[in-house]
Design a protein around this motif. Structure first.
Motif, short mmCIF file in Angstrom:
data_model
loop_
_atom_site.label_atom_id
_atom_site.label_comp_id
_atom_site.label_asym_id
_atom_site.label_seq_id
_atom_site.Cartn_x
_atom_site.Cartn_y
_atom_site.Cartn_z
N UNK A 289 -5.94 -23.70 -20.61
CA UNK A 289 -7.12 -23.17 -21.31
C UNK A 289 -8.38 -23.93 -20.90
N UNK A 290 -8.24 -25.23 -20.68
CA UNK A 290 -9.38 -26.04 -20.26
C UNK A 290 -9.92 -25.58 -18.91
N UNK A 291 -9.02 -25.04 -18.07
CA UNK A 291 -9.44 -24.56 -16.75
C UNK A 291 -10.40 -23.39 -16.86
N UNK A 292 -10.32 -22.63 -17.95
CA UNK A 292 -11.26 -21.52 -18.13
C UNK A 292 -12.60 -22.00 -18.68
N UNK A 293 -12.57 -23.11 -19.41
CA UNK A 293 -13.81 -23.65 -19.96
C UNK A 293 -14.59 -24.45 -18.92
N UNK A 294 -13.86 -25.08 -18.02
CA UNK A 294 -14.51 -25.89 -16.97
C UNK A 294 -13.95 -25.49 -15.61
N UNK A 295 -14.36 -24.34 -15.09
CA UNK A 295 -13.82 -23.89 -13.80
C UNK A 295 -14.25 -24.83 -12.67
#
Length: 509
Positions: A289-295
């Motif tokens: 999920x963090x990968x979507x917030x900080x691409x």
């Protein structure tokens, strides 16, 4: 048995018990050495001597599971004699006594279903051990069979709601006894229309046949029970009903097989291993999920957001700076990790209490929706957006599959459907917002057709949410919301009208 000990148990005098023990310290030992024997606890249960029984339970807990020469445990006797307080005290000490099998495999719950719930013991029994509904007698009869056979509508009205909260409710309600009769057959034999309705609401299979090849409807027709016939027919055209049944059976069959391959033995994982796995899966969900917030590389910001030097394109704002192929390579793998992690987490929740599990499933459904929306929002091109929508569809289909095998609730699937389906339908239906609303309403109806209130509440909440988004500037046509709500109401009311007309016509016939 020592006569003094027997007398002490009958009169409930604890002091006399200890007088006997003082004379012979091993006076209670031989009871454990005999397989079937009447213990002082059995006598106290029969006489209703609570204080003596509790003292005996304190000294010899094993006596509570002993069967006397009639094949009865102390709790069986307390239920049969109507000693409510005694039975409740037994449950306080050991809640699993509800499942002790006595003569002919009958548990105390089975005895209670036979004599009725006049004492109000059924609720405490079900609360103490809800899984006791799975217990069967040597004739393979469940508590449902016994309650119906003894015309205990009050008992069945309490059993069904408890059973519906369990994942195994379908297996229990459709279990066949030694004659091949399900609970529905027994209700038809005893001409119990109210019981038939309760069972059908719990997904009882009206197409199931007994050993002589009769369905519940066939039995009702044999006895010419007109009201039962009207309830059991349920469809104008038998061919349609049979086709629907066969289709459902095939879908459930193959989905269940696939589920067994993936989740086999998962329910038998120890508590410690389950907790460790949930921690690991939680970390994976957080990371993906963090990968979507900080691409990687961030998103286009500020005035110089266009890839074309010297120009400005507002549509690029907030989109990933990654190239199309790089974006797909990174986020397809991220989406796959998220999907696998999400469904393993949902599978591990199956053994949790029903209410707590449902709440977690709803939260995970919203997390999945947020994850999907986040990736879609940063997709740099239309192609990446379309490809990600394919994975959105896979997410929804997997949720539906897990719902079929009772690993997630319908409401969780519906939440995912409400938020994910619109974008998929919008692309598939030529960007028609009315078509999108109708399609979404149809799919939600297929999921929640038998839960009108829950479905209506969910759709109303979703429409309110979308309306708020429109108020703050989201470009969504209200025709979409009208189409969604209209389709849901039309299909639900149409189903209700068909059911009422069917029942009326069958009654007239």
């Amino acid at each position: 048995m020592d006569e003094s000990l027997r007398q002490a148990a009958r009169t409930g005098k604890v002091n006399e018990l200890y007088t006997v023990i003082q004379r012979n310290g091993n006076v209670l030992r031989h009871f454990d050495e005999v397989e079937f024997i009447e213990t002082p606890l059995h006598i106290a249960a029969e006489e209703g001597c609570i204080e003596f029984a509790m003292e005996m339970m304190n000294l010899k807990p094993s006596f509570a599971r002993k069967l006397n020469h009639q094949g009865l445990s102390p709790l069986h006797i307390a239920v049969r004699k109507g000693h409510k307080e005694m039975a409740l005290r037994f449950l306080e000490i050991d809640k699993h006594l509800v499942r002790v099998r006595g003569k002919k495999g009958k548990t105390p719950l089975h005895y209670l279903c036979k004599v009725g719930n006049q004492l109000g013991l059924l609720d405490p029994f079900l609360e103490a051990s809800p899984d006791c509904l799975q217990d069967v007698t040597i004739e393979n009869r469940t508590a449902l069979h016994i309650a119906i056979q003894n015309n205990r509508l009050d008992v069945l009205q309490l059993l069904i709601p408890t059973l519906k909260r369990k994942d195994y409710y379908w297996e229990v309600v459709n279990r066949k006894d030694k004659d091949g009769n399900t609970a529905l057959h027994i209700a038809a034999i005893h001409n119990q229309p109210k019981m038939l309705k309760l069972l059908l609401n719990c997904k009882a299979d009206k197409h199931a046949t007994n050993q002589v090849g009769l369905t519940a409807l066939g039995i009702a027709q044999q006895h010419n029970y007109r009201e039962n016939i009207a309830i059991l027919k349920g469809c104008f055209i038998p061919v349609v009903s049979n086709f629907k049944r066969k289709l459902e059976e095939q879908v459930v069959k193959y989905v269940t097989k696939a589920s067994l391959l993936i989740f086999q033995n998962m329910d038998n994982i120890s508590a410690d291993d389950r907790n460790a796995l949930l921690v690991i899966l939680g970390l994976l969900l957080t990371a993906t999920y963090q990968a979507t917030l900080s691409p990687p590389g961030g998103v286009w910001q500020g005035e110089n957001t266009s890839k074309s030097k010297g120009s400005y394109d507002e549509m690029v704002l907030g989109k990933s700076v990654m190239g199309q192929m790089d974006f797909l390579l990174f986020y397809i793998l991220t989406y796959l990790v998220f999907l696998v992690t999400l469904f393993l987490t949902l599978a591990l929740l199956k053994t949790f209490p029903h209410g707590f599990r449902t709440a977690l499933q709803v939260l995970l459904a919203f997390l999945a929706v947020s994850f999907d929306e986040s990736i879609s929002d940063i997709a740099p091109t239309n192609l990446t957006y379309v490809i990600l929508n394919i994975f959105s569809g896979i997410l929804f289909l997997l949720m539906v599959s897990m719902c079929i095998v009772c690993r997630v609730s319908k409401i969780s699937v519906s939440i995912v459907g409400c938020w994910i389906l619109p974008s998929i339908l919008y692309l598939c239906l030529g960007r028609s917002e009315i078509g999108m609303g109708v399609g979404q309403g149809l799919l939600l109806f297929l999921i929640l057709y038998d839960e009108f209130c829950k479905g209506t509440i969910l759709i109303v909440c979703y429409c309110l949410f979308v309306s708020v988004c429109v108020f703050f500037g989201t470009s969504i046509d209200f025709k979409y919301l009208v189409a969604l709500m209209g389709c849901w109401q039309f299909l639900s009311l149409g189903r209700l009208c068909i059911m009422q007309c069917t029942q009326f016509c069958n009654t007239r016939l």
